[in-house]
Design a protein around this motif. Structure first.
Motif, mmCIF file in Angstrom:
data_model
loop_
_atom_site.group_PDB
_atom_site.id
_atom_site.type_symbol
_atom_site.label_atom_id
_atom_site.label_comp_id
_atom_site.label_asym_id
_atom_site.label_seq_id
_atom_site.Cartn_x
_atom_site.Cartn_y
_atom_site.Cartn_z
ATOM 1 N N UNK A 29 -24.227 0.063 88.682
ATOM 2 C CA UNK A 29 -23.461 0.886 87.844
ATOM 3 C C UNK A 29 -24.127 0.561 86.497
ATOM 4 N N UNK A 30 -23.848 1.245 85.253
ATOM 5 C CA UNK A 30 -24.005 0.887 84.042
ATOM 6 C C UNK A 30 -22.695 1.116 82.962
ATOM 7 N N UNK A 31 -22.515 0.080 82.209
ATOM 8 C CA UNK A 31 -21.382 -0.182 81.685
ATOM 9 C C UNK A 31 -21.421 0.055 80.073
ATOM 10 N N UNK A 32 -20.693 0.378 79.385
ATOM 11 C CA UNK A 32 -20.790 0.479 77.958
ATOM 12 C C UNK A 32 -20.576 -1.000 77.093
ATOM 13 N N UNK A 33 -21.490 -1.009 76.157
ATOM 14 C CA UNK A 33 -21.547 -2.157 75.578
ATOM 15 C C UNK A 33 -20.265 -2.484 74.793
ATOM 16 N N UNK A 34 -19.764 -3.570 74.687
ATOM 17 C CA UNK A 34 -18.722 -3.836 73.760
ATOM 18 C C UNK A 34 -18.664 -3.339 72.361
ATOM 19 N N UNK A 35 -19.732 -3.410 71.760
ATOM 20 C CA UNK A 35 -19.648 -3.061 70.302
ATOM 21 C C UNK A 35 -20.301 -1.718 69.805
ATOM 22 N N UNK A 36 -20.971 -1.217 70.839
ATOM 23 C CA UNK A 36 -21.665 0.052 70.475
ATOM 24 C C UNK A 36 -21.454 1.121 71.829
ATOM 25 N N UNK A 42 -26.537 -2.979 82.009
ATOM 26 C CA UNK A 42 -26.516 -3.289 83.488
ATOM 27 C C UNK A 42 -26.254 -4.630 83.787
ATOM 28 N N UNK A 43 -25.555 -4.982 84.843
ATOM 29 C CA UNK A 43 -25.351 -6.407 85.375
ATOM 30 C C UNK A 43 -26.873 -6.914 85.816
ATOM 31 N N UNK A 44 -27.058 -8.284 85.956
ATOM 32 C CA UNK A 44 -28.198 -8.693 86.688
ATOM 33 C C UNK A 44 -28.410 -8.456 87.859
ATOM 34 N N UNK A 45 -29.603 -8.050 88.189
ATOM 35 C CA UNK A 45 -29.757 -7.652 89.816
ATOM 36 C C UNK A 45 -29.637 -8.681 90.711
ATOM 37 N N UNK A 46 -29.341 -8.300 91.839
ATOM 38 C CA UNK A 46 -28.877 -9.062 92.914
ATOM 39 C C UNK A 46 -29.820 -8.999 93.917
ATOM 40 N N UNK A 73 -23.806 -11.473 73.411
ATOM 41 C CA UNK A 73 -22.010 -11.507 73.693
ATOM 42 C C UNK A 73 -21.457 -10.016 74.270
ATOM 43 N N UNK A 74 -22.361 -9.130 74.254
ATOM 44 C CA UNK A 74 -21.885 -7.857 74.703
ATOM 45 C C UNK A 74 -22.431 -7.650 76.132
ATOM 46 N N UNK A 75 -23.266 -8.490 76.575
ATOM 47 C CA UNK A 75 -23.860 -8.252 78.004
ATOM 48 C C UNK A 75 -22.874 -8.034 79.038
ATOM 49 N N UNK A 76 -23.351 -7.127 80.010
ATOM 50 C CA UNK A 76 -22.563 -7.136 81.174
ATOM 51 C C UNK A 76 -22.703 -8.239 82.188
ATOM 52 N N UNK A 77 -21.633 -8.903 82.588
ATOM 53 C CA UNK A 77 -21.779 -10.163 83.325
ATOM 54 C C UNK A 77 -21.238 -9.645 85.040
ATOM 55 N N UNK A 78 -21.936 -9.924 85.903
ATOM 56 C CA UNK A 78 -21.513 -9.574 87.397
ATOM 57 C C UNK A 78 -20.362 -10.090 87.662
ATOM 58 N N UNK A 79 -20.009 -11.369 87.265
ATOM 59 C CA UNK A 79 -18.823 -12.176 87.619
ATOM 60 C C UNK A 79 -17.545 -11.637 87.048
ATOM 61 N N UNK A 80 -17.709 -11.088 85.657
ATOM 62 C CA UNK A 80 -16.704 -10.623 84.885
ATOM 63 C C UNK A 80 -16.374 -9.222 85.749
ATOM 64 N N UNK A 81 -17.347 -8.544 85.771
ATOM 65 C CA UNK A 81 -16.954 -7.105 86.287
ATOM 66 C C UNK A 81 -16.282 -7.227 87.850
#
Length: 258
Positions: A29-36, A42-46, A73-81
């Protein structure tokens, strides 16, 4: 691509096959940036996703980490998602190592009880991140705990099988009269007796090491640093996870086993 890190991750749950499917879905998946609003992340590849017992194991193969957004600080973290998506209890741990001589290693430990996550309520999640520097100076940054690598003459007796070249060099230095061992504070640890920091090790290498042996000594030091960060600190959360919840299988999370 930015700076390269290699993460080795484990997530323990009561539904490991479901967690594996969620991780696979989130990774695509792709996620919207928190600020933009016009920027997606994208999260880090697994890689090497594997279920063993109640845990899912995977690695980033050098493409980043899963539970730390220190670079952006706006990056997508897999653990978070994953924590936002899954309502059951979870424990997630990763240990992360540099691929470009960044000079430090780190880990992150996340846990949550049953129910949804509210990032403004610490009773719904717990996160701690720890860093270990290869050198003798700490820039703690966004980490909760930070240490400089060290060992001591006493500790080295227990480490000699894992670091034989380092052990033999230190014995040589002792025999030939080296006495400038560290005393007092190293990193955030007080009252350490006869410790060996990176600075002291370099001094010993310069005085007592044959040129073609120094690489083996430094590789032993790297092994000890790597081993140090492969284990999490205790979970000090404000909640309890379900009774008989599976523990992390840290013995299966070694770098060579994933």
């Amino acid at each position: 691509m930015g700076v390269f890190w290699e993460s080795f991750a484990e997530i323990a749950s009561q539904e490991p096959e479901s967690i594996k499917l969620l991780i696979e879905a989130i990774s695509k998946e792709k996620f919207k940036h928190h600020d933009y609003a016009d920027t997606t992340l994208e999260t880090t590849r697994c890689y090497k996703l594997t279920v063993k017992g109640n845990s899912v194991f995977f690695t980033s193969s050098g493409y980043g980490c899963f539970g730390n957004n220190f670079e952006d600080d706006g990056s997508a973290q897999l653990f978070e998602k994953l924590f936002e998506r899954y309502t059951g209890a979870l424990i997630a741990f990763e240990h992360v190592h540099p691929c470009q001589n960044q000079g430090y290693h780190f880990n992150s430990l996340w846990s949550k009880p049953e129910g949804g996550v509210d990032w403004d309520d610490e009773e719904t999640f717990f996160i701690t991140r720890r860093m270990v520097c290869e050198g003798s100076e700490i820039d703690e940054g966004n980490f909760d705990n930070a240490d400089c690598w060290y060992t001591s003459l006493e500790l080295l007796e227990d480490q000699k099988k894992d670091a034989p070249h380092l052990y033999n060099l230190i014995q040589k230095a002792k025999k030939e009269g080296f006495e400038a061992w560290g005393q007092g504070t190293i990193g955030d640890v007080d009252d350490v007796e006869n410790f060996i920091s990176t600075d002291i090790l370099y001094e010993i290498i310069e005085q007592y090491c044959i040129d073609d042996e120094s690489d083996n000594v430094l590789n032993d030091q790297l092994f000890l640093i790597t081993d140090w960060i492969q284990y999490p600190d205790d979970i000090d959360a404000e909640f309890e996870i379900p009774e008989n919840f599976p523990e992390l299988q840290l013995n299966l999370l070694k770098r060579e086993d994933i």
